[in-house]
Design a protein around this motif. Structure first.
Motif, PDB file in Angstrom:
ATOM      1  N   UNK A 136     -69.971  11.787  26.458  1.00  0.00           N
ATOM      2  CA  UNK A 136     -70.472  11.773  25.079  1.00  0.00           C
ATOM      3  C   UNK A 136     -69.319  11.575  24.104  1.00  0.00           C
ATOM      4  N   UNK A 137     -68.183  12.225  24.383  1.00  0.00           N
ATOM      5  CA  UNK A 137     -67.012  12.050  23.526  1.00  0.00           C
ATOM      6  C   UNK A 137     -66.530  10.597  23.553  1.00  0.00           C
ATOM      7  N   UNK A 138     -66.479   9.994  24.742  1.00  0.00           N
ATOM      8  CA  UNK A 138     -66.046   8.596  24.850  1.00  0.00           C
ATOM      9  C   UNK A 138     -66.986   7.666  24.089  1.00  0.00           C
ATOM     10  N   UNK A 139     -68.291   7.921  24.201  1.00  0.00           N
ATOM     11  CA  UNK A 139     -69.260   7.077  23.499  1.00  0.00           C
ATOM     12  C   UNK A 139     -69.102   7.195  21.987  1.00  0.00           C
ATOM     13  N   UNK A 140     -68.900   8.412  21.483  1.00  0.00           N
ATOM     14  CA  UNK A 140     -68.676   8.593  20.052  1.00  0.00           C
ATOM     15  C   UNK A 140     -67.376   7.922  19.599  1.00  0.00           C
ATOM     16  N   UNK A 141     -66.348   8.033  20.425  1.00  0.00           N
ATOM     17  CA  UNK A 141     -65.052   7.400  20.138  1.00  0.00           C
ATOM     18  C   UNK A 141     -65.211   5.891  19.999  1.00  0.00           C
ATOM     19  N   UNK A 164     -73.140   1.100  25.659  1.00  0.00           N
ATOM     20  CA  UNK A 164     -74.281   1.278  26.552  1.00  0.00           C
ATOM     21  C   UNK A 164     -74.079   2.585  27.319  1.00  0.00           C
ATOM     22  N   UNK A 165     -75.178   3.214  27.698  1.00  0.00           N
ATOM     23  CA  UNK A 165     -75.124   4.544  28.305  1.00  0.00           C
ATOM     24  C   UNK A 165     -75.814   4.546  29.663  1.00  0.00           C
ATOM     25  N   UNK A 166     -75.182   5.254  30.624  1.00  0.00           N
ATOM     26  CA  UNK A 166     -75.765   5.359  31.972  1.00  0.00           C
ATOM     27  C   UNK A 166     -75.497   6.752  32.531  1.00  0.00           C
ATOM     28  N   UNK A 167     -76.502   7.272  33.216  1.00  0.00           N
ATOM     29  CA  UNK A 167     -76.336   8.531  33.939  1.00  0.00           C
ATOM     30  C   UNK A 167     -77.309   8.541  35.113  1.00  0.00           C
ATOM     31  N   UNK A 168     -76.846   9.083  36.239  1.00  0.00           N
ATOM     32  CA  UNK A 168     -77.718   9.169  37.411  1.00  0.00           C
ATOM     33  C   UNK A 168     -78.909  10.087  37.178  1.00  0.00           C
ATOM     34  N   UNK A 169     -78.742  11.066  36.282  1.00  0.00           N
ATOM     35  CA  UNK A 169     -79.811  12.034  36.013  1.00  0.00           C
ATOM     36  C   UNK A 169     -80.617  11.594  34.792  1.00  0.00           C
ATOM     37  N   UNK A 170     -81.870  11.208  34.963  1.00  0.00           N
ATOM     38  CA  UNK A 170     -82.671  10.732  33.823  1.00  0.00           C
ATOM     39  C   UNK A 170     -82.777  11.750  32.695  1.00  0.00           C
ATOM     40  N   UNK A 171     -82.750  13.049  33.036  1.00  0.00           N
ATOM     41  CA  UNK A 171     -82.895  14.071  31.992  1.00  0.00           C
ATOM     42  C   UNK A 171     -81.714  14.079  31.024  1.00  0.00           C
ATOM     43  N   UNK A 172     -80.580  13.482  31.421  1.00  0.00           N
ATOM     44  CA  UNK A 172     -79.414  13.443  30.526  1.00  0.00           C
ATOM     45  C   UNK A 172     -79.723  12.714  29.230  1.00  0.00           C
ATOM     46  N   UNK A 173     -80.644  11.751  29.281  1.00  0.00           N
ATOM     47  CA  UNK A 173     -80.960  10.975  28.086  1.00  0.00           C
ATOM     48  C   UNK A 173     -81.773  11.775  27.067  1.00  0.00           C
ATOM     49  N   UNK A 174     -82.230  12.967  27.460  1.00  0.00           N
ATOM     50  CA  UNK A 174     -82.961  13.810  26.527  1.00  0.00           C
ATOM     51  C   UNK A 174     -82.092  14.782  25.760  1.00  0.00           C
ATOM     52  N   UNK A 175     -80.801  14.837  26.080  1.00  0.00           N
ATOM     53  CA  UNK A 175     -79.909  15.743  25.355  1.00  0.00           C
ATOM     54  C   UNK A 175     -79.767  15.297  23.901  1.00  0.00           C
ATOM     55  N   UNK A 182     -78.046   7.278  20.574  1.00  0.00           N
ATOM     56  CA  UNK A 182     -79.008   6.177  20.613  1.00  0.00           C
ATOM     57  C   UNK A 182     -79.512   5.846  19.206  1.00  0.00           C
ATOM     58  N   UNK A 183     -79.646   6.868  18.387  1.00  0.00           N
ATOM     59  CA  UNK A 183     -80.064   6.623  17.003  1.00  0.00           C
ATOM     60  C   UNK A 183     -79.001   5.832  16.232  1.00  0.00           C
ATOM     61  N   UNK A 184     -77.740   5.992  16.634  1.00  0.00           N
ATOM     62  CA  UNK A 184     -76.654   5.271  15.950  1.00  0.00           C
ATOM     63  C   UNK A 184     -76.394   3.893  16.554  1.00  0.00           C
ATOM     64  N   UNK A 185     -77.188   3.508  17.561  1.00  0.00           N
ATOM     65  CA  UNK A 185     -77.087   2.144  18.081  1.00  0.00           C
ATOM     66  C   UNK A 185     -76.727   2.010  19.542  1.00  0.00           C
ATOM     67  N   UNK A 186     -76.353   3.099  20.216  1.00  0.00           N
ATOM     68  CA  UNK A 186     -76.046   3.003  21.642  1.00  0.00           C
ATOM     69  C   UNK A 186     -77.318   2.716  22.432  1.00  0.00           C
ATOM     70  N   UNK A 187     -77.187   1.912  23.482  1.00  0.00           N
ATOM     71  CA  UNK A 187     -78.349   1.514  24.276  1.00  0.00           C
ATOM     72  C   UNK A 187     -78.260   2.063  25.690  1.00  0.00           C
ATOM     73  N   UNK A 188     -79.380   2.497  26.201  1.00  0.00           N
ATOM     74  CA  UNK A 188     -79.427   3.032  27.556  1.00  0.00           C
ATOM     75  C   UNK A 188     -79.673   1.912  28.553  1.00  0.00           C
TER      76      UNK A 188
END
Length: 484
Positions: A18-23, A32-43, A50-56
């Motif tokens: 999350x820090x790297x993505x904000x940086x 773009x964002x990826x995680x093996x655990x689908x629930x991570x996208x609900x944090x 994602x609201x600021x433009x990052x895409x999953x």
């Protein structure tokens, strides 16, 4: 690497990811964002990204096609299928720590090693603050390095704890002072061999030149050998020898023949903390901190959370959280600090250790009973049997293990959580495990008092409570009596 013309895939949406993505987002990069655990996208932090433009992205293949650079969180190994796909596609892979180090403006003191990293970094933070120096703790402690970039300017000092996981993808780090505390068996479930683990630790020293310093543990033969390959001045720390650097002499801590303080003035006890203090003294003096500030900080700093930390005293029993003791050497260090008979909690996720060394090291210690739990409990039990250690209780889960340990300990004794294992079978990290231990213990006051009350009705002549045989989740949990 051009932030505004390349697409970046951040893999692993924990603290570092999350820090790297904000940086990256703050520098105008397409993220773009990826995680093996689908629930991570609900944090909530991910939702904000994602609201600021990052895409999953939903798959590794989609990420490879859409992105130019893969940014790995330290929790993702380099042989994970995602970086393997990026490597095969000829695309760049970078770690979160590497991304931060490339942009860090502050002078850097970096600390790695198997044990003592967090304590040494915490000591250095206290020392710099005592000297009136702005200091930012980062890396594997405090802030991710990408989060520290904006705070750690040219007038401050960044002190980073660097893990072997981070060193897998860390190539350009060049600290002014690099500290290597020790090398012991650890993380072989990820790094496979000790040779590879040692190589990764040595990477911290790779870029050092004549203007930097390597601070190395003279008492550790593996670390001492690393001095042969460095291209910078080396300073040592040692409990046993008079070295060029920091050493213990006649009960006092010295740097280059200058007495810093008496060892008994250290606020943190144990031989391992004397060693940590020597490492911190050496690094701090090389960074120009005066001896008085060093001594003042080391004599007054509080303990490190989850490292031999008393969390409660219930019914005459002291409960000690050493959840950070995630390997054999760390747990044996914690045990060596115990001054009363102790019930030891061991277990968690297997990291590939030789547990025979653990039980051999417990001989002659103040440990009177071990409660084994977690994913690796049967491997621990096998090692205990080989060592002829009968004082064992086996349970499946952590919560039950803590309660069994609480019932086993007698007034005047201690319960020590020092698991010699990773926490990832039940928890997100050692912090969560330690917090859970404290929560259970503090919630057990009434329960413990009831147990003591029942014991009191038997009278002093009744002797100790009978040994227990516990069953849980259909699994037999065995305990052998002393001497059986």
């Amino acid at each position: 690497m051009n932030f505004k013309t390349q697409n970046f895939l951040v893999a692993g949406l924990s603290r570092s990811g999350i820090s790297a993505a904000n940086f990256l987002s703050a520098r105008g990069a397409a993220v773009y964002l990826y995680d093996d655990a689908p629930e991570a996208f609900g944090r909530k932090e991910v939702l904000a990204l994602r609201e600021s433009g990052a895409r999953a992205v939903e798959s590794a293949e989609e990420g490879v096609q859409a992105c130019d650079v893969l940014v790995l969180s330290p929790g993702i190994p380099v042989d994970h299928p995602l970086p393997v796909r990026f490597r095969r596609a000829g695309k760049a892979i970078i770690g979160e720590a590497e991304l931060g180090c490339r942009c860090l403006r502050a002078p850097l003191v970096a600390v790695t090693g198997t044990n003592g990293k967090t304590t040494t970094v915490t000591m250095l933070g206290a020392i710099f603050r005592a000297a009136g120096q702005k200091c930012v703790l980062c890396g594997n402690i405090g802030k991710p390095i990408t989060a520290a970039v904006g705070e750690a300017d040219e007038d401050s000092v960044a002190v980073a704890e660097i893990s072997s996981f981070q060193l897998e993808t860390l190539s350009s780090i060049r600290p002014h002072v690099a500290v290597l505390t020790n090398i012991a068996e650890d993380h072989l479930d990820r790094h496979y061999t000790m040779e590879n683990y040692i190589f990764l630790k040595s990477k911290l020293l790779r870029n050092l030149r004549e203007s930097e310093f390597a601070v190395l543990n003279y008492d550790d033969p593996v670390v001492r050998e690393m001095a042969e390959k460095v291209r910078c001045p080396v300073r040592w720390f040692s409990l046993r020898e008079q070295v060029d650097g920091a050493c213990l002499r006649d009960g006092a801590l010295y740097f280059e023949n200058e007495k810093i303080m008496d060892a008994d003035r250290l606020s943190l006890g144990g031989e391992h903390n004397v060693r940590n203090a020597l490492a911190a003294i050496c690094a701090a003096r090389l960074m120009g901190v005066d001896a008085a500030s060093v001594a003042g900080a080391l004599s007054s700093m509080p303990g490190v959370r989850h490292r031999i930390q008393t969390v409660a005293r219930v019914g005459g029993v002291e409960f000690i959280d050493d959840s950070k003791g995630t390997n054999v050497e760390a747990s044996l260090s914690a045990v060596s600090c115990m001054r009363v008979d102790t019930v030891l909690l061991l277990g968690g996720k297997d990291k590939g250790y030789d547990y025979d060394r653990l039980f051999a090291g417990l001989r002659g210690s103040r440990v009177v009973h071990c409660v084994l739990y977690g994913e690796n409990r049967f491997r621990l039990l096998d090692a205990a049997v080989r060592a002829g250690e009968p004082r064992i209780t086996l349970v499946p889960k952590f919560d039950l293990a803590v309660r069994v340990a609480a019932m086993t300990a007698r007034p005047g004794q201690a319960v020590l959580l020092s698991p010699a294992s990773s926490s990832f079978d039940e928890f997100s990290g050692y912090e969560e495990r330690g917090d859970r231990f404290a929560s259970i213990v503090r919630g057990e006051t009434q329960f413990r008092n009831e147990i003591l009350s029942e014991e009191g009705t038997r009278g002093e002549s009744a002797g100790p409570a009978p040994e227990m045989l516990v069953k849980s989740e259909g699994e037999e949990v065995a305990q052998t009596a002393d001497g059986a």
